[in-house]
Design an enzyme around this catalytic site. Structure first.
Site, PDB file in Angstrom:
ATOM      1  N   LEU A 238       0.582  -1.452  -0.247  1.00  0.00           N
ATOM      2  CA  LEU A 238       0.274   0.226   0.788  1.00  0.00           C
ATOM      3  C   LEU A 238       0.893   1.867  -0.145  1.00  0.00           C
ATOM      4  O   LEU A 238       0.731   2.424  -0.838  1.00  0.00           O
ATOM      5  CB  LEU A 238      -1.005  -0.132   1.221  1.00  0.00           C
ATOM      6  CG  LEU A 238      -1.978  -1.147   1.260  1.00  0.00           C
ATOM      7  CD1 LEU A 238      -3.170  -0.943   2.433  1.00  0.00           C
ATOM      8  CD2 LEU A 238      -2.864  -0.948   0.238  1.00  0.00           C
TER       9      LEU A 238
ATOM     10  N   VAL B   1       4.010  -0.719   4.180  1.00  0.00           N
ATOM     11  CA  VAL B   1       2.520  -0.998   4.540  1.00  0.00           C
ATOM     12  C   VAL B   1       2.461  -1.974   3.399  1.00  0.00           C
ATOM     13  O   VAL B   1       2.070  -1.663   2.779  1.00  0.00           O
ATOM     14  CB  VAL B   1       2.160   0.074   5.079  1.00  0.00           C
ATOM     15  CG1 VAL B   1       0.759  -0.018   5.501  1.00  0.00           C
ATOM     16  CG2 VAL B   1       2.928   1.277   5.843  1.00  0.00           C
TER      17      VAL B   1
ATOM     18  N   ASP C 261       1.565  13.599  14.870  1.00  0.00           N
ATOM     19  CA  ASP C 261       2.065  13.966  13.112  1.00  0.00           C
ATOM     20  C   ASP C 261       0.718  13.789  12.639  1.00  0.00           C
ATOM     21  O   ASP C 261       1.130  12.995  12.474  1.00  0.00           O
ATOM     22  CB  ASP C 261       3.264  12.649  12.950  1.00  0.00           C
ATOM     23  CG  ASP C 261       3.863  12.734  11.769  1.00  0.00           C
ATOM     24  OD1 ASP C 261       3.496  13.892  11.026  1.00  0.00           O
ATOM     25  OD2 ASP C 261       4.207  11.381  11.335  1.00  0.00           O
TER      26      ASP C 261
END
Length: 336
Positions: A43, A51, A154
């Site tokens: 991904l 990921v 973040d």
């Protein structure tokens, strides 16, 4: 000496929890079995991980596997402990398991599957109502993690997953998240440049949850003004200059004086003098349908130099900007 500062809310949450809640260095990870998961497709990749979409072969359920790149054990433990503490929280990505690759010994985190429209592609196409709706959902996640004594550090579009079809939002990537202890001095090398609060850029280490509220303000500005990113600095120094061009240099110096912060001499040549701009000057024909007096008032209460002046997540949810959401007057499905 810079002057101390503490969060206005959820100040002592961790002091009232058992040590094992926040003492991640002594945390013992319960490793699951990697063989239960089969990778399907990649991904994406980040600075610290790769990921994949995957499938749990015992349940045939889709999931997401985040394979961590070599990094200090302490940092990995922190991310896992925070995810476990927040499991089940509103709009927080759910950690399902933690496994180790038998060959590489690399740790991997297994998460619930979310249909991967990242906010970035989506959020320049959203209606006024949808912007309010998703920001309200994001605030639920932030108020939850803050109430649990955790700063995300973040917050940015890339870390907000939206399944637009199902109106579902998840706050992801807790790799930079940290436990808040009043008086603690934190690393300022967190968050992504365009979303870094002034406190990080001027090297003020005693920051708190309000850092996340600045980042949320940057997202709001870029969404309602259709300007991505809103503060577009070329480096961390230029980033503060971009902010000062909007919020003003006088106001910046007042903030620095209040906390007795010494500015890096590199700023003296580049900051110059800028007056505070009115938010109205960012409105034009292409974005005016997303801007309202309450949107600008809300933005103004988030993008403040002084972190203690910013709305908290809970206060933000009570702002008139979200009245249409709270009242549920409209259904996002029939909004133009």
């Amino acid at each position: 000496m810079t002057l101390p500062s503490a969060a206005r809310v959820y100040t002592d949450v961790n002091a009232h929890k058992p040590d094992e809640y926040w003492d991640y260095e002594n945390y013992v990870v319960d490793w699951g079995n990697q063989d239960d998961y089969q990778l399907v497709r990649k991904l994406g990749r980040g600075k610290y991980s790769e990921v994949f979409e995957a499938i749990n072969i015992t349940t045939t359920e889709k999931c997401v596997v985040k394979i961590l790149k070599p990094v200090k054990k302490k940092k990995i433990k922190r991310e896992i402990k925070i995810l476990e503490n927040l499991r089940g929280g509103t709009n927080i990505i759910t950690l399902l398991a933690v496994v180790k690759d038998p060959v590489s010994r690399t740790p991997a985190l297994i998460f619930e599957h979310v249909n991967n429209t990242d906010f970035k592609q989506l959020y320049q196409t959203l209606t006024d109502y949808e912007i309010r709706y998703y920001l309200f959902e994001l605030l639920k996640a932030l108020d939850y993690c803050h109430s649990m004594g955790i700063m995300h550090r973040d917050v940015k579009p890339h870390n907000v997953m939206i399944d637009h079809e199902n109106r579902k939002l998840r706050l992801i990537d807790w790799g930079l998240a940290e436990f808040y202890h009043p008086g603690q001095e934190y690393n300022v090398r967190v968050a992504s440049r365009y979303f870094k609060g002034p406190e990080l850029l001027v090297d003020y280490q005693m920051y708190d949850y309000s850092l996340d509220m600045w980042s949320l303000g940057c997202m709001l500005a870029s969404m309602i003004f259709r300007k991505e990113p809103f503060f577009h600095g070329h480096d961390n120094y230029d980033q503060l200059v971009r902010i000062a061009k909007v919020l003003g240099t006088e106001e910046l110096y007042a903030y620095l004086d209040k906390y007795n912060i010494d500015l890096d001499p590199r700023f003296h040549d580049i900051l110059q003098r800028h007056s505070r701009k009115r938010w109205e000057r960012f409105v034009h024909s292409d974005n005016q349908h997303l801007v309202s007096p309450e949107a600008l008032d809300f933005l103004d209460k988030l993008l403040r130099y002084d972190h203690v002046d910013r709305l908290t997540a809970r206060e933000a949810m009570a702002h008139p900007y979200f009245l249409p959401i709270v009242n549920g007057q409209m259904n996002p499905n029939n909004q133009q």
